[in-house]
Design a protein around this motif. Structure first.
Motif, PDB file in Angstrom:
ATOM      1  N   ALA A  53      13.091  -1.051  17.882  1.00  9.98           N
ATOM      2  CA  ALA A  53      12.768  -2.185  16.669  1.00  9.98           C
ATOM      3  C   ALA A  53      12.302  -1.525  15.579  1.00  9.98           C
ATOM      4  N   PRO A  75       8.090  -4.518   8.553  1.00 11.26           N
ATOM      5  CA  PRO A  75       9.488  -4.197   7.331  1.00 11.26           C
ATOM      6  C   PRO A  75       8.972  -4.269   6.106  1.00 11.26           C
ATOM      7  N   HIS A 107      18.364  -6.144   7.019  1.00 14.25           N
ATOM      8  CA  HIS A 107      17.247  -7.251   6.979  1.00 14.25           C
ATOM      9  C   HIS A 107      17.569  -8.282   8.243  1.00 14.25           C
ATOM     10  N   PRO A 151      13.174  -9.376   5.162  1.00 16.14           N
ATOM     11  CA  PRO A 151      13.110  -9.117   6.587  1.00 16.14           C
ATOM     12  C   PRO A 151      11.896  -9.951   7.155  1.00 16.14           C
ATOM     13  N   GLU A 195      14.579   0.202  13.506  1.00 13.92           N
ATOM     14  CA  GLU A 195      14.984  -0.781  12.709  1.00 13.92           C
ATOM     15  C   GLU A 195      14.316  -0.995  11.406  1.00 13.92           C
ATOM     16  N   HIS A 196      12.976  -1.353  11.571  1.00 18.31           N
ATOM     17  CA  HIS A 196      12.272  -1.663  10.579  1.00 18.31           C
ATOM     18  C   HIS A 196      12.253  -0.535   9.420  1.00 18.31           C
ATOM     19  N   HIS A 209       4.957  -8.176  14.168  1.00 20.69           N
ATOM     20  CA  HIS A 209       6.006  -7.258  13.756  1.00 20.69           C
ATOM     21  C   HIS A 209       6.508  -6.381  15.150  1.00 20.69           C
ATOM     22  N   LEU A 262      10.379  -8.697  17.243  1.00 16.23           N
ATOM     23  CA  LEU A 262      11.719  -8.153  17.507  1.00 16.23           C
ATOM     24  C   LEU A 262      11.995  -7.408  18.709  1.00 16.23           C
ATOM     25  N   THR A 282      16.494  -7.511  11.577  1.00 11.82           N
ATOM     26  CA  THR A 282      15.166  -7.454  11.767  1.00 11.82           C
ATOM     27  C   THR A 282      14.667  -8.812  12.189  1.00 11.82           C
ATOM     28  N   THR A 297      14.448  -0.404   6.623  1.00 10.56           N
ATOM     29  CA  THR A 297      14.496  -1.387   5.811  1.00 10.56           C
ATOM     30  C   THR A 297      13.509  -0.891   4.476  1.00 10.56           C
TER      31      THR A 297
END
Lengths: 223, 223, 223, 223
Positions: free
Chosen positions: C155, C69, A159, A69, C158-159, C125, C128, A162, C162
């Protein structure tokens, strides 16, 4: 090594002459339509199994077809995908796992990694798959390996999302992403269907399974 | 993408049937003799240019055929090489650059990388080549690109030697490493000769150029 | 600081005595049902705005309500979520952004970060969100900030997916994840509806918007 | 979760209306005087125990109230402190540990962390405390836990001093740092006295204990 050098001379004498024009045309630039990310395994041969011509597919290969990621530490995969999406402007990214994968088998037996510290560290990027797979209720060893291989492709698609460049291209509809698994013994590819949450054979005709959800702000909609 | 799916079906009907036995035999294991590390460029097709058969070469591909040196943060390349040397026990590693490489051209014009933060970070692993190359006195633009591409292969061979597993296998004579450059237009490979410190064509007969210094403690010597 | 010490004594004399039994009961353990991840901003007060009692919510706060992530380098957030999911066994994780967020405003004006190298590195971070937001077609400055704040919550969700522990708990139905935005001026919360891909007010009655897709292998299904 | 949504509506109807003006005034900016760094534990409620008003304290929370030292990999804490000191210009940073802390108990029994790889990696930042604590000669289990909790606050104050922005602000007298421990059962705070090297109750009147050494180049001295 001698085998390869012989093979190279065979290429020079039998294959290259017929493709001389293609290679001359390609000498100063590439415009691949697809990025293909697969395992380094010697039995997986992307160009062969897709009958791809020179210049068609941008091929990234590592152990376990993994996409770390996006983070502070930049990996080679992340750099390559940024290049593929922003410079080459590929329209598709395929993440392709395969049967009998050594990386997946190692994940199942972590004790085998004691002497392989770098492989163990790298496979941390497949832990997402391993944890979800642990929730499965598969029976045979073969089913388990297949399940883990599928979960790994699904995890790497997560991943992939991301990566800022990927997320932006997905949002505006410029990119589609695909999750495939290649069966070495039968030469067969199955593809992940994001809506049905399962893998099914890649068919010649008809609608292909897609891992990508619909674009959120298709560029065309702005017109 | 439709082209690739057609290509896949062509493989299924025309290629796979003739290799069915090979693939069946390979279904449960690989024993490649060589690890081939090259660029993701769509015009570089390792199996084609070496007439390699399924199972022969373990193929790692990234942007710029780069091997980050061994460090705290483990890269995919380092993990793959550890796996190739310690588990697959390959006898050779080839690092293969190529003509018209986008990564090398980007190194020459860093301003082109402003919008590509991840590519820029990744190419930090090619700075070794860039600094040495800056000491060159080449004339034409083409010569400069060729010189940088060569320096990059030499630099990545240096990085390769920083991997503990590689250094150990080199010391005991179990591994040999090679630096090649593939010319897309002419389908020609040149190889680095570590003793003469230059690249020369890979010939079918005669002694091949080698990048590896002699083993320090050859296992055979212990016998 | 004097204000806080006075505040502490006010707590000791006016608030604590009434809650003495609650605190005595909680002295040897916590069983929060929810992990609440929000910004360090001084105007966001999680316990106040949810009228939460001691022991109810496990509260993580950082700049920009960010979840890096999962990777080789472990962040405090990732460790905290692992603890919340595997040890505390929380049933919900809420990622809560807010209006007028300094981190989001900094993302919009990267030049403001020149003197803040650590903040800039941390906000990687949130790239994204920034890339997807760049595809938006919002007009006013306020709309833009709102859009970026929403994209950042999406976002970070989404992380969140993971993280292996999160993915496993989502797969078996033990965990649900939520994306909220708190409006400081109006004291109002909106929540992300993953199916409709938009934010809507958190209502007292009726079905709440959810960011979580359905569980893949609900534990109950195995019974 | 229903409890929290009810709590939110209670806030909306009973609390927010009385603070409408405060929140409206704060809608476009914060000016907290203190950064408060504490544990994510659900029983620690910073705003409650300090009777803090909206906008007063910038609150960072993670597992174990930890400040990783300044390094190549930027943590969320380091970014937040840089922001607090350089942008918000807070005059105080408080690191506040607490009784019955799960992170401290985990440090005492490392075997409990086998299944929690990310928590284990994170707690590496508390090893400084653990090593010093190992030199202690405490008797009961409770005393040991208290001693480790104290050592951890002292260790995190040390880490705090490794942040360039903090060191600069300490040197010029713009910042003071404090180490506190909150006792959940008794609602009591003790503070670290850097000169006496011990913790003592935070009193309403009189000189407060301070962890900060005197400023080296007080700005006022330059006047």
């Amino acid at each position: 090594m001698e085998r390869l050098i012989e093979g190279y001379h065979q290429f020079r004498t039998s294959v290259f002459p017929n493709e001389r024009e293609t290679f001359a045309r390609l000498a100063s630039g590439q415009q691949p339509h697809t990025m293909f990310l697969t395992c380094a395994d010697s039995r997986v041969m992307p160009e062969l199994m897709l009958s791809a011509k020179p210049g068609e597919i941008f091929v990234y290969r590592n152990v376990g077809n993994i996409v770390p990621p996006y983070g502070q530490q930049v990996s080679g995969v992340v750099a390559a995908i940024e290049y593929a999406v922003k410079v080459l402007k590929v329209g598709h990214i395929v993440i392709c796992g395969h049967s009998d994968c050594g990386a997946m088998k190692a994940l199942q037996r972590p004790e085998a990694l004691t002497e392989l510290p770098s492989v163990r560290a790298w496979l941390k990027h497949a832990e997402l798959a391993h944890y979800v797979y642990a929730e499965h209720r598969e029976r045979s060893v073969e089913d388990k390996l297949r399940a883990l291989t599928e979960e790994n492709v699904i995890a790497q698609l997560e991943h992939l999302r991301t990566l800022p460049a990927v997320a932006a291209a997905l949002a505006n509809g410029a990119l589609r992403i695909h999750g495939w698994i290649y069966d070495i013994e039968h030469g067969e590819i199955t593809a992940y269907d994001g809506k049905k949450r399962s893998f099914r054979p890649l068919e010649q005709d008809g609608v292909q399974p897609e891992a990508t959800p619909d674009a959120r702000f298709p560029a065309s909609a702005a017109a």
